[in-house]
Design a protein around this motif. Structure first.
Motif, mmCIF file in Angstrom:
data_model
loop_
_atom_site.group_PDB
_atom_site.id
_atom_site.type_symbol
_atom_site.label_atom_id
_atom_site.label_comp_id
_atom_site.label_asym_id
_atom_site.label_seq_id
_atom_site.Cartn_x
_atom_site.Cartn_y
_atom_site.Cartn_z
ATOM 1 N N PRO A 1 0.798 -1.231 0.000
ATOM 2 C CA PRO A 1 0.000 0.000 0.000
ATOM 3 C C PRO A 1 0.835 1.288 0.000
ATOM 4 N N PHE A 2 2.109 1.194 -0.402
ATOM 5 C CA PHE A 2 2.989 2.366 -0.377
ATOM 6 C C PHE A 2 3.272 2.892 -1.779
ATOM 7 N N HIS A 3 2.357 2.643 -2.708
ATOM 8 C CA HIS A 3 2.592 2.978 -4.106
ATOM 9 C C HIS A 3 2.333 4.448 -4.423
ATOM 10 N N GLY A 4 1.714 5.187 -3.508
ATOM 11 C CA GLY A 4 1.251 6.534 -3.823
ATOM 12 C C GLY A 4 2.352 7.541 -4.093
ATOM 13 N N TRP A 5 3.579 7.286 -3.591
ATOM 14 C CA TRP A 5 4.633 8.289 -3.776
ATOM 15 C C TRP A 5 5.109 8.361 -5.219
ATOM 16 N N LEU A 6 5.002 7.258 -5.980
ATOM 17 C CA LEU A 6 5.566 7.243 -7.332
ATOM 18 C C LEU A 6 4.828 8.174 -8.300
ATOM 19 N N PRO A 7 3.489 8.133 -8.386
ATOM 20 C CA PRO A 7 2.821 9.108 -9.270
ATOM 21 C C PRO A 7 3.108 10.551 -8.861
ATOM 22 N N GLY A 8 3.161 10.809 -7.564
ATOM 23 C CA GLY A 8 3.477 12.163 -7.116
ATOM 24 C C GLY A 8 4.867 12.597 -7.527
ATOM 25 N N ALA A 9 5.788 11.632 -7.631
ATOM 26 C CA ALA A 9 7.159 11.947 -8.006
ATOM 27 C C ALA A 9 7.275 12.404 -9.454
ATOM 28 N N MET A 10 6.180 12.337 -10.201
ATOM 29 C CA MET A 10 6.201 12.843 -11.571
ATOM 30 C C MET A 10 6.335 14.365 -11.605
ATOM 31 N N ALA A 11 6.355 15.012 -10.439
ATOM 32 C CA ALA A 11 6.661 16.440 -10.384
ATOM 33 C C ALA A 11 8.103 16.703 -10.800
ATOM 34 N N PHE B 1 14.601 7.977 -15.670
ATOM 35 C CA PHE B 1 15.742 7.248 -15.107
ATOM 36 C C PHE B 1 15.418 6.628 -13.753
ATOM 37 N N LEU B 2 14.909 7.445 -12.824
ATOM 38 C CA LEU B 2 14.668 6.969 -11.473
ATOM 39 C C LEU B 2 13.439 6.082 -11.390
ATOM 40 N N HIS B 3 12.339 6.552 -11.963
ATOM 41 C CA HIS B 3 11.039 5.982 -11.656
ATOM 42 C C HIS B 3 10.511 5.039 -12.712
ATOM 43 N N SER B 4 11.357 4.639 -13.660
ATOM 44 C CA SER B 4 10.958 3.601 -14.599
ATOM 45 C C SER B 4 12.059 2.579 -14.792
ATOM 46 N N ALA B 5 13.316 3.059 -14.847
ATOM 47 C CA ALA B 5 14.390 2.150 -15.216
ATOM 48 C C ALA B 5 15.274 1.717 -14.056
ATOM 49 N N THR B 6 15.429 2.543 -13.013
ATOM 50 C CA THR B 6 16.463 2.221 -12.031
ATOM 51 C C THR B 6 15.979 2.170 -10.586
ATOM 52 N N MET B 7 15.755 3.334 -9.926
ATOM 53 C CA MET B 7 15.553 3.325 -8.481
ATOM 54 C C MET B 7 14.435 2.384 -8.045
ATOM 55 N N VAL B 8 13.317 2.427 -8.736
ATOM 56 C CA VAL B 8 12.196 1.583 -8.334
ATOM 57 C C VAL B 8 12.497 0.099 -8.553
#
Length: 591
Positions: free
Chosen positions: A220-230, A238-245
């Motif tokens: 249930p901790f998925h909410g931060w990723l869409p917000g990170a699209m800021a 780089f971070l939120h599709s290919a690496t960090m996640v």
């Protein structure tokens, strides 16, 4: 391997110090870091394909087993290839994307430092060094998400991501220390066979799982990723599709074979988390009118799929999952860069305003078509070959889950088509259409096209990474029973794949079905809403506690100090078995 990490640190420091002089060359300079990672992974391929590993050790405090232990095997090589290839493409794309931007050098330095931290996670063989690099990705991602610090939305998104992943990092630290205590070693390569599955081992893996779930944006901790699209689009790519996640996925894949051997609950829990995330993310993606948010929720969905199959501790699922991870990194990074190009050219990402973009940007359109086809797992793409391998593995390992995977894949196909039609198809007739000049700058288009083409090439030649993926799963006992093929034959997995393609197309192209979904209001609290409410209550509670404790009363402060100074030692004395305490009248003499 030590030099590989130092290269990133030196480049980042150099970019910060020379930020007023490097100008547009900042990202080209920063690209040297991911390029070095890619080069090292490629040169290591002959050795790792033979089952060998590369190691390096720098001792620090040997008596405490503290040191800098590095190790690269086939599993780590898969992730290094992702970090390196995606990193080079995205850095080159960012060179044009940030043209004329004042803080470009600082942003490039932070991205370079992040790339080094991800490389460190992948090649670390010491549990504590994994944690150090893990937290470094949290810090750098916070800075990248909050790049537009004059916007409240960016600051809020950065705080959200930092709090969630930071809290998960603390849980991870506890789990890693417990795991080392139970196994008797801090070296990841020595964990196998040294655990018994007792309560402390269970607690250790549960805490590690929390850390991985938060980092990889799982329910249930998925909410931060869409917000990170800021964050600016290159950071999202780089971070939120290919690496960090993928760090959480890397960790559950690395430790999953150990966990599943000693604990029966590991696979059911990982599968439940992963497939729940896949369904929630896919449904949410259908509701988006912002192309970047659509891709963000799609990323959440596909991360759930990868989390479930790579972390399952099963060799067949790991083989297919790692293939899907390669495909995902290529098509999702390409699509994020495509959105970045659309935003730069038209000034909007709103599907209701974009219309006829394919006529002025045919190359951009065909890049999106190739990447989207792989995301939807259309035949002759690497996404199709990888998903077939995963479906085949699910049928053998967990046939009950194939229905869930198929339903979620229907949503994947539907939002893939919605992305393509929204970006290049007809717009809302009541909205003012956005226009774009003919032809996209080479710097924006070429990196995205290269990654999209990779998905097609590997789709036609899917056996190219086969040997690497087989060796990568060698830590999991058994032989690989699934395959990567252009055409898998008339097998049950093909039927599920074709059903998801047909039903997904019907769902996406039927207005009376998709429009109510896209315009529907949330029936349940959103992840962002729950986080915001929790944060408000946390701050309010902290204010009340601070007011109670810090009340300005000197007698109260002295009483608290004396109670702690006297009470804690006495409590400890009472707990010592067989210890005779002095008479109460003589306590004052002891004090």
């Amino acid at each position: 391997m030590v030099a590989l990490i130092l290269v990133h640190l030196i480049l980042a420091a150099g970019l910060v110090l020379g930020r007023n002089r490097v100008g547009r060359a900042a990202f080209a300079i920063g690209a040297v870091g991911p390029a070095a990672t890619l080069w090292y992974a490629i040169t290591a391929l002959p050795a790792v394909l033979d089952g060998d590993t590369r190691t390096a050790t720098i001792e620090w405090v040997p008596s405490l087993e503290l040191g800098f232990d590095l190790r690269l095997d086939a599993y780590g090589t898969v992730f290094l290839l992702v970090i390196g290839a995606a990193g080079v493409a995205i850095f080159l794309h960012a060179t044009r994307y940030f043209a004329g931007t004042a803080k470009a050098a600082t942003f490039a330095a932070t991205m370079t430092l992040f790339a080094g931290a991800m490389t460190g996670i992948v090649i670390s063989d010491h549990l504590l060094s994994v944690f150090v690099f893990w937290e470094l990705t949290t810090i750098t991602s916070y800075l990248l998400i909050g790049y537009s610090d004059h916007l409240a939305r960016a600051r809020s998104a950065a705080l959200h991501a930092a709090l969630v992943t930071g809290a998960g990092g603390l849980a991870l630290l506890g789990g890693l220390v417990l795991l080392a205590s139970e196994s008797g070693t801090y070296r990841i390569s020595e964990l196998g066979g040294s655990l018994t599955g007792g309560p402390l081992t269970t607690t250790a893996f549960a805490l590690i799982l929390i850390g991985a779930v938060t980092k990889s944006a799982q329910f249930p901790f998925h909410g931060w990723l869409p917000g990170a699209m800021a964050a600016p689009t290159p950071a999202s790519a780089f971070l939120h599709s290919a690496t960090m996640v993928k760090a959480g996925i890397f960790l559950v894949g690395r430790l999953g074979f150990v966990a599943v051997a000693v604990m029966d609950w590991w696979f059911p829990v990982v599968a439940t988390i992963g497939f729940t995330t896949m369904l929630i993310g896919g449904w949410a993606a259908l509701r988006q009118t912002d192309l970047k948010l659509l891709l963000a929720y799609g990323t959440v969905s596909q991360l759930g799929f990868l989390f479930a199959v790579i972390g399952a501790g099963d060799r067949d699922l790991a083989f297919g999952g790692l293939a899907l991870l390669l495909a995902h990194a290529a098509f999702k990074a390409s699509l994020f860069m495509t959105v970045g190009a659309i935003d730069k050219l038209t000034g909007t990402r709103d599907v209701r305003r974009l219309s006829g973009l394919g006529r002025s940007q045919p190359a951009l359109q065909w890049t999106a078509v190739a990447a989207t086809a792989s995301m939807a797992a259309f035949p002759l793409t690497f996404g199709f070959a990888a998903k077939e391998a995963v479906f085949d593995g699910l049928i053998d390992r967990a046939p009950a889950l194939i229905a869930v995977a198929t339903i979620a894949s229907v949503l994947t196909v539907a939002y893939s088509i919605r992305f393509l039609v929204g970006a290049f198809g007809p717009n809302d007739p009541d909205a003012e259409p956005a226009t774009a000049p003919s032809g996209a700058p080479w710097g924006l288009l070429a990196p995205a096209s290269a990654l999209a083409a990779t998905g097609i090439v590997l789709g036609v030649l899917p056996t190219l990474p086969k040997k690497l993926l087989e060796v990568a799963g060698s830590a999991i006992p058994g032989d690989v029973g699934v395959k990567l093929a252009v055409w898998p034959g008339f097998v049950p997995a093909l039927g599920f794949s074709l059903a998801s393609l047909v039903l997904g197309a019907v769902l996406a192209l039927t207005p009376r079905i998709i429009e109510p979904i896209a315009g529907s209001s949330q029936m349940l609290p959103t992840a962002d809403g729950v986080f915001a409410a929790s944060l408000r209550r946390l701050i309010s509670g902290a204010d009340r506690i601070s007011g109670l404790i810090q009340n300005g009363s000197l007698p109260a402060y002295l009483a608290t100090i004396l109670l702690v100074a006297i009470g804690l030692p006495l409590t400890s004395l009472w707990r010592v078995e067989g210890l005779e305490l002095p008479e109460p009248g003589s306590w004052i003499e002891l004090l």
